[in-house]
Design a protein around this motif. Structure first.
Motif, PDB file in Angstrom:
ATOM      1  N   VAL A 497      18.715  26.156  30.010  1.00  0.00           N
ATOM      2  CA  VAL A 497      17.428  27.270  29.193  1.00  0.00           C
ATOM      3  C   VAL A 497      16.584  27.023  29.962  1.00  0.00           C
ATOM      4  O   VAL A 497      15.658  26.509  30.121  1.00  0.00           O
ATOM      5  N   TRP A 498      16.313  28.372  30.907  1.00  0.00           N
ATOM      6  CA  TRP A 498      14.733  29.401  31.109  1.00  0.00           C
ATOM      7  C   TRP A 498      13.612  29.009  30.175  1.00  0.00           C
ATOM      8  O   TRP A 498      13.875  28.793  28.822  1.00  0.00           O
ATOM      9  N   ARG A 499      12.917  28.416  30.607  1.00  0.00           N
ATOM     10  CA  ARG A 499      11.421  28.610  29.899  1.00  0.00           C
ATOM     11  C   ARG A 499      11.409  29.614  29.868  1.00  0.00           C
ATOM     12  O   ARG A 499      11.504  30.532  30.118  1.00  0.00           O
ATOM     13  N   GLU A 500      11.249  30.272  28.296  1.00  0.00           N
ATOM     14  CA  GLU A 500      10.337  31.769  27.226  1.00  0.00           C
ATOM     15  C   GLU A 500       9.507  32.426  28.490  1.00  0.00           C
ATOM     16  O   GLU A 500      10.059  33.493  28.987  1.00  0.00           O
ATOM     17  N   ASP A 501       8.511  31.734  28.531  1.00  0.00           N
ATOM     18  CA  ASP A 501       7.659  32.652  29.317  1.00  0.00           C
ATOM     19  C   ASP A 501       8.221  32.756  30.584  1.00  0.00           C
ATOM     20  O   ASP A 501       7.509  33.390  31.670  1.00  0.00           O
ATOM     21  N   VAL A 502       9.032  32.623  31.617  1.00  0.00           N
ATOM     22  CA  VAL A 502       9.650  32.312  32.640  1.00  0.00           C
ATOM     23  C   VAL A 502      10.650  33.389  33.245  1.00  0.00           C
ATOM     24  O   VAL A 502      10.970  33.578  34.262  1.00  0.00           O
ATOM     25  N   ARG A 503      10.714  34.020  32.133  1.00  0.00           N
ATOM     26  CA  ARG A 503      12.135  34.999  31.943  1.00  0.00           C
ATOM     27  C   ARG A 503      12.402  36.028  32.663  1.00  0.00           C
ATOM     28  O   ARG A 503      12.993  36.327  33.380  1.00  0.00           O
ATOM     29  N   ASP A 504      10.748  36.661  32.537  1.00  0.00           N
ATOM     30  CA  ASP A 504      10.691  38.284  32.578  1.00  0.00           C
ATOM     31  C   ASP A 504      10.302  37.762  34.760  1.00  0.00           C
ATOM     32  O   ASP A 504       9.877  39.359  35.028  1.00  0.00           O
ATOM     33  N   ARG A 505       9.796  36.387  35.073  1.00  0.00           N
ATOM     34  CA  ARG A 505      10.004  36.953  36.306  1.00  0.00           C
ATOM     35  C   ARG A 505      11.373  36.599  37.378  1.00  0.00           C
ATOM     36  O   ARG A 505      10.824  37.159  38.660  1.00  0.00           O
TER      37      ARG A 505
END
Ligand SMILES: [Fe+2]
Length: 585
Positions: A497-505
């Motif tokens: 699971v990607w960390r929530e805060d990096v997904r839009d990068r």
């Protein structure tokens, strides 16, 4: 000097492997690569034309060869039983003038495999097997190379041997799960101080692999084409449907901690029931709710097997092998759902991997004290296949001034620049990966940052279904910054699971459910690829590349530099790197 030729002899994913006199794996490759025929259904693993080059390259004159294959004696009994029950006509199959019989009828298959090998030896100047024997008998002259033994190993044992001895562990418990073995479709093995022992073998025809195959067909895909992985890609777009899950749960029961599968009549009834529930608006993209429900059921089934393994052979280290080991979505979750703390899934958990398993078992039979490869050779590298020649690039450069040899640092800089500018790069380095995933040696790479990168890649090169995710390669040291509960994933074997805060990068490599099937890259495992990702990170601040296999839809991963050049000119790739050569459009 004695060499061990391992043959993966299932009717899909045939492969060859060579193990040397010291037990090291010299070569391993799926036959699909050289044939350029995806999964090479019904093809012999060792076509004569292929074996010539391999023997010349790896087996010195005067050597002995032991041929080891991946189905045991019990498989012949099983086939005879099937014939007796009228399931199919073995003799008709054996007489059929296609290659099907070569991989499906063991007695016949091995004759033909050996004949092919002997033919290859003859063409390579080793002399035919027969001639060799006569030669050595008649004249006393030493044979130049001789097949000294043939050995067959149980299918699941071959899976386990490859996965356990190729793991980083000296002690572990292996769960083997696939469509079928000689007597059932799952088995548990233990590795204790490097020695493998069978713990339990499932009996009967029911199978997690076949159940997943049934879901594949009912969701609108084709298990005969090996499309099971589409279920995994589609599942996050659907919701678990309680009615569908209840239907699927009729296919198995858990009794005393063991799986028990339903009879044929129930399977037919469930299939009919699910077909009747299929909404009219399910198009070519497949039935997402069934995919999701099927994936959930798959996890339930695997949990039962893993819990059984944990109870019978408790240990911190878990190894998963067999075709069901390709379910990266389950692999990414299993540690949180069981008592195991560490996981290894090899680069080729499917039947291709059995070429290495069988060869290693034959080696171990000759060397009773051997307990697996040396520590520095574990876990087994996936880069065991063919290399490429740069000659085609040299010839291209005679007519194409943009084809240049820049050295590895030069092509790395240039490729990183093309990627950071949004270009697509074909990247071919060193030896091919063993197994279905491209791990940075036969890859198409892209910038993971633009949200549209996935669609662009599909439109320009891959032409595949929009729901299928693209995977990220990440520098291992950066892993914990980007993934929750990060775990080393050298073979793209697990989805995290990607960390929530990096997904839009990095939206191009974040799947609908917020996961990514990552490859952890280190300079030790793949210096050229790690160097490229680092160069990309220097420009962009992102230590991640989108990595997909270097092929077009329906074809296997490419095999030669000529294949790469052809794809470069017939698709929307912006640059092609072959070793230290680059050509840019
Ligand atoms: Fe298998």
């Amino acid at each position: 000097m004695r060499y061990y030729l391992g043959l993966a002899t299932t009717f899909h994913d045939p492969a060859v492997a060579l193990v040397g006199p010291d037990g090291s794996v010299l070569f391993a490759e799926g036959t699909e690569r050289v044939l350029q025929y995806k999964r090479a259904p019904n093809c012999e693993p060792d076509p004569a034309g292929r074996m010539i080059g391999l023997l010349e390259r790896y087996v010195p004159r005067g050597s002995e060869i032991v041929v080891a294959s991946s189905w045991g004696e019990q498989f012949s009994d099983f086939l005879r039983g099937q014939q007796a029950s009228g399931a199919f006509d073995l003799m008709a199959l054996a007489a059929h003038p296609t290659t099907l019989n070569r991989s499906f009828v063991p007695e016949r298959a091995e004759r033909i495999f050996i004949a092919d090998l002997a033919l290859a030896q003859a063409r390579a100047g080793y002399g035919t097997l027969l001639a060799l024997n006569q030669e050595s008998r008649g004249t006393g002259a030493a044979a130049r190379a001789e097949i000294v033994a043939q050995a067959r190993y149980p299918h699941h044992l071959a899976h386990a041997a490859y996965a356990l001895w190729g793991s980083p562990f000296r002690d572990a418990t292996a769960v083997v799960v696939d469509g079928m073995g000689e007597t059932g479709a799952a088995a548990i093995y233990s590795l204790r101080d490097g020695r493998i022992a069978e713990v339990r073998r499932q009996r009967g025809r029911g199978s997690v692999g076949f159940l997943y195959g049934l879901v594949t067909d009912l969701a609108g895909f084709d298990q005969v084409k090996g499309e099971e992985w589409k279920i995994m890609g589609l599942a996050p777009y659907g919701r678990p449907d309680p009615d569908l899950m209840d239907e699927l749960r009729r296919l198995y029961a858990v009794e005393n901690g063991r799986l028990k599968f339903a009879d044929d009549a129930t399977v037919q009834a469930v299939a009919a029931e699910i077909r009747a529930r299929r909404p009219a608006d399910v198009g070519e993209g497949g039935w997402a709710d069934l995919a999701r429900s099927g994936q959930e059921i798959f996890c339930e089934l695997m949990d039962v097997l893993v819990a059984e393994a944990s109870a019978l052979a408790p240990h911190d280290n878990l190894v998963i092998a067999g075709g069901c080991g390709l379910n990266s979505s389950y692999n990414g979750r299993v540690l949180g759902r069981s008592a195991f703390r560490n996981l290894h899934v090899p680069s080729a958990p499917g039947d291709d991997g059995n070429a290495v398993g069988a060869a290693w078992l034959a080696f171990a039979a000759d060397h009773p004290d051997w307990t697996g490869p040396e520590a520095q050779a574990r876990p087994l590298t996936p880069y065991l296949g063919s290399g490429v020649s740069t000659e085609p690039m040299e010839r291209l450069a005679e007519q194409e001034p943009r084809a240049r040899r820049l050295g590895l640092p030069g092509v790395t800089r240039e490729a990183a620049r093309v990627l950071a500018a949004g270009g697509l790069v074909g990247w071919v380095q060193g030896r091919a990966e063993f197994g279905p995933r491209a791990l940075g040696n036969r890859s198409i790479l892209a910038d993971p940052r633009p949200a549209g990168a996935k669609d662009a890649l599909n439109a320009k090169v891959k032409y595949r279904e929009a729901f299928r995710p693209f995977a990220p390669s990440i520098l291992a040291e950066a892993g914990p910054d980007w993934f929750e509960d990060y775990a080393d994933s050298p073979y793209m074997e697990r989805t995290l699971v990607w960390r929530e805060d990096v997904r839009d990068r990095v939206p191009a490599v974040v799947h609908a459910d917020g996961t990514g099937r990552l490859q952890s890259v280190t300079a030790e495992r793949n210096p050229a690829y790690a160097g490229l990702i680092a160069a990309f990170a220097e420009i962009t601040g992102v230590p991640i590349l989108l990595n997909t296999s270097f092929n077009v839809m329906g074809k296997p991963i490419l095999h030669t530099a000529e294949d790469a050049i052809l794809m470069f000119y017939t698709t929307g790739l912006d640059a092609l790197v072959v070793e230290d050569w680059i050509v840019v459009k």
